[in-house]
Design a protein around this motif. Structure first.
Motif, short mmCIF file in Angstrom:
data_model
loop_
_atom_site.label_atom_id
_atom_site.label_comp_id
_atom_site.label_asym_id
_atom_site.label_seq_id
_atom_site.Cartn_x
_atom_site.Cartn_y
_atom_site.Cartn_z
N LEU A 170 1.12 -1.26 0.11
CA LEU A 170 -0.33 0.01 -0.31
C LEU A 170 0.96 0.86 0.24
O LEU A 170 2.65 0.95 0.05
CB LEU A 170 -1.11 -0.04 0.94
N CYS A 171 0.05 2.24 -0.52
CA CYS A 171 1.11 3.97 -0.43
C CYS A 171 1.06 4.21 0.60
O CYS A 171 -0.23 4.39 0.90
CB CYS A 171 0.05 4.30 -1.33
N PRO A 172 2.04 4.76 1.61
CA PRO A 172 2.34 5.24 2.99
C PRO A 172 1.27 6.49 3.10
O PRO A 172 0.32 6.79 4.40
CB PRO A 172 3.51 5.10 2.85
N VAL A 173 0.84 7.48 1.79
CA VAL A 173 0.02 8.32 2.17
C VAL A 173 -1.22 8.47 1.85
O VAL A 173 -2.17 8.46 2.57
CB VAL A 173 0.76 9.32 1.08
N CYS A 174 -1.88 7.98 0.68
CA CYS A 174 -3.21 7.23 0.55
C CYS A 174 -3.54 6.39 0.75
O CYS A 174 -4.45 5.99 0.44
CB CYS A 174 -3.34 8.23 -1.02
N LYS A 175 -3.50 5.32 1.13
CA LYS A 175 -3.32 3.83 1.48
C LYS A 175 -3.73 2.93 0.07
O LYS A 175 -4.28 2.19 0.39
CB LYS A 175 -4.37 3.80 2.96
N ALA A 206 4.72 0.46 -8.55
CA ALA A 206 4.45 1.76 -9.56
C ALA A 206 2.81 1.94 -8.43
O ALA A 206 2.56 0.93 -7.56
CB ALA A 206 3.62 1.01 -10.37
N HIS A 207 1.86 3.17 -9.01
CA HIS A 207 1.15 3.61 -7.94
C HIS A 207 -0.17 2.83 -9.04
O HIS A 207 -0.31 3.42 -10.40
CB HIS A 207 1.73 4.50 -7.43
N LEU A 208 -1.03 2.53 -8.86
CA LEU A 208 -2.13 1.93 -9.41
C LEU A 208 -3.60 2.85 -9.83
O LEU A 208 -3.67 3.04 -10.62
CB LEU A 208 -2.80 0.93 -8.40
N ASP A 224 -1.75 12.32 -5.59
CA ASP A 224 -1.58 13.41 -5.30
C ASP A 224 0.17 12.92 -4.47
O ASP A 224 0.87 13.65 -3.91
CB ASP A 224 -1.62 14.57 -4.88
N CYS A 225 0.35 11.91 -4.86
CA CYS A 225 1.84 11.00 -3.95
C CYS A 225 2.73 11.29 -4.81
O CYS A 225 2.59 10.71 -6.12
CB CYS A 225 1.41 9.96 -3.54
N THR A 226 3.66 11.97 -4.22
CA THR A 226 5.11 12.30 -5.26
C THR A 226 6.33 11.08 -4.30
O THR A 226 5.81 10.63 -3.40
CB THR A 226 5.90 13.26 -5.19
ZN LIG Z 1 -0.67 7.25 -2.70
#
Ligand SMILES: [Zn+2]
Length: 335
Positions: free
Chosen positions: A32-37, A53-55, A59-61
């Motif tokens: 999972l993305c730590p910022v937006c999950k 890669a972010h599916l 706004d996650c950089t």
């Molecule tokens: Zn994210």
């Protein structure tokens, strides 16, 4: 939705919330993305640099993602070493030599986002009294100010600035991350047995000894740095031995650099005294020789140094000749 330049992320979380750099990711696992999950997928092919890669990119950089978890990963990793009693070694270098220091020496706790009296640290390694022995900066964003680093080192806190590329890309393990980082201060983390006896190492103590050396008439002191066995740059002051390679002076005393000629360098620092006077401190390098001069000026006394004289550039002049002059002694340079 596709992006022409899809960002490559160095970090993700496991479903249990544990930070994972791409270097430690496993194929087929879910992340999972730590910022937006939202979900991230490890891309570990042969052609592109490994990355997550972010599916559903919002706004996650990559920097934000790294900032969100890299510190936490470091705290977890260092805490594991601390709990198992293993040292975490980093190289502390002088111009001529390098030494291994243990980042965890005297560490009792490891904290993220710690507000130390000298400034905000991404990670702080605290001793039993809760004082920061070492602070670690992730290096993301703009590089830290030298003055900020010196506020820590002058206080006896070593500063490690990590390589931001390693942190951002997650292509890291603890050892290579530390090998690519910069350490300021930290010589006081050296093993006792690596050092000559009676050495004064604490930055506060080094300053105290130098201040005391000029507290009474004639209010001046100078000395050449000498070598003892494997140890260079030792200064004898009132029975103390100060170890002062240029790196130690820079992180303990600091000061502005004056280049007087090829291979002739003077670092000049001034301190206020309680009675309104000033103490001038000089670190003098002339070719292979190094010396220190300290001079105290009374309130109202004119602080003037003639650094312009061409006599400094004579090939026979050594650092101690120049130091004697800066401490207020006569100019009697050898011909
Ligand atoms: Zn994210």
């Amino acid at each position: 939705m596709t992006y022409p330049h899809e960002p490559m992320y160095g970090w993700a979380l496991t479903l249990d919330g544990v930070p994972v750099p791409i270097a430690a990711a496993q194929r087929g696992q879910r992340y999972l993305c730590p910022v937006c999950k939202k979900e991230m997928v490890p891309k570990m092919g042969d052609f592109k640099q490994h990355h997550f890669a972010h599916l559903n990119l919002l706004d996650c950089t990559p920097d934000n993602v790294a900032r969100a978890v890299a510190g936490k990963w470091l705290v977890l990793t260092l805490t594991r070493y601390l709990a198992s009693g293993q040292p975490v070694l980093i190289e502390w270098r002088t111009q001529n030599t390098s030494y291994k220091v243990d980042v965890l020496k005297n560490a009792a706790a490891i904290k993220e986002n710690e507000n130390t009296p000298q400034g905000q640290a991404d990670i702080a390694l605290l001793n039993k009294k809760g004082e920061a022995q070492v602070v670690i900066l992730l290096g993301l964003g703009s590089p830290p100010e030298q003055e900020q680093l010196h506020q820590w080192t002058r206080n006896g806190t070593a500063v490690i600035v990590l390589n931001p590329t390693g942190v951002r890309t997650g292509q890291i393990q603890l050892d290579n991350l530390l090998a690519e980082s910069e350490i300021s201060g930290g010589w006081w983390l050296l093993d006792e047995k690596q050092l000559p006896p009676n050495l004064v190492r604490a930055p506060q103590m080094i300053r105290k000894v130098l201040r005391r050396a000029v507290r009474k008439p004639p209010y001046r002191f100078y000395g050449e740095l000498h070598t003892e066995g494997a140890f260079s740059h030792l200064l004898e002051v009132e029975g103390h031995k100060l170890w002062l390679p240029q790196e130690v002076w820079r992180d303990t005393i600091g000061g502005a650099r004056n280049r007087l000629g090829q291979d002739v360098d003077v670092l000049l620092q001034t301190w206020e005294t309680h009675d309104g006077g000033q103490i001038a401190l000089f670190y003098v390098t002339v070719r292979e020789t190094t010396a220190v001069a300290v001079r105290r000026f009374q309130a109202g006394e004119n602080i003037a140094f003639n650094l312009g004289t061409s006599a400094f550039r004579l090939p026979s002049v050594t650092a101690v000749d120049l130091a004697r002059h800066l401490a207020g002694g006569p100019i009697n340079f050898p011909a």
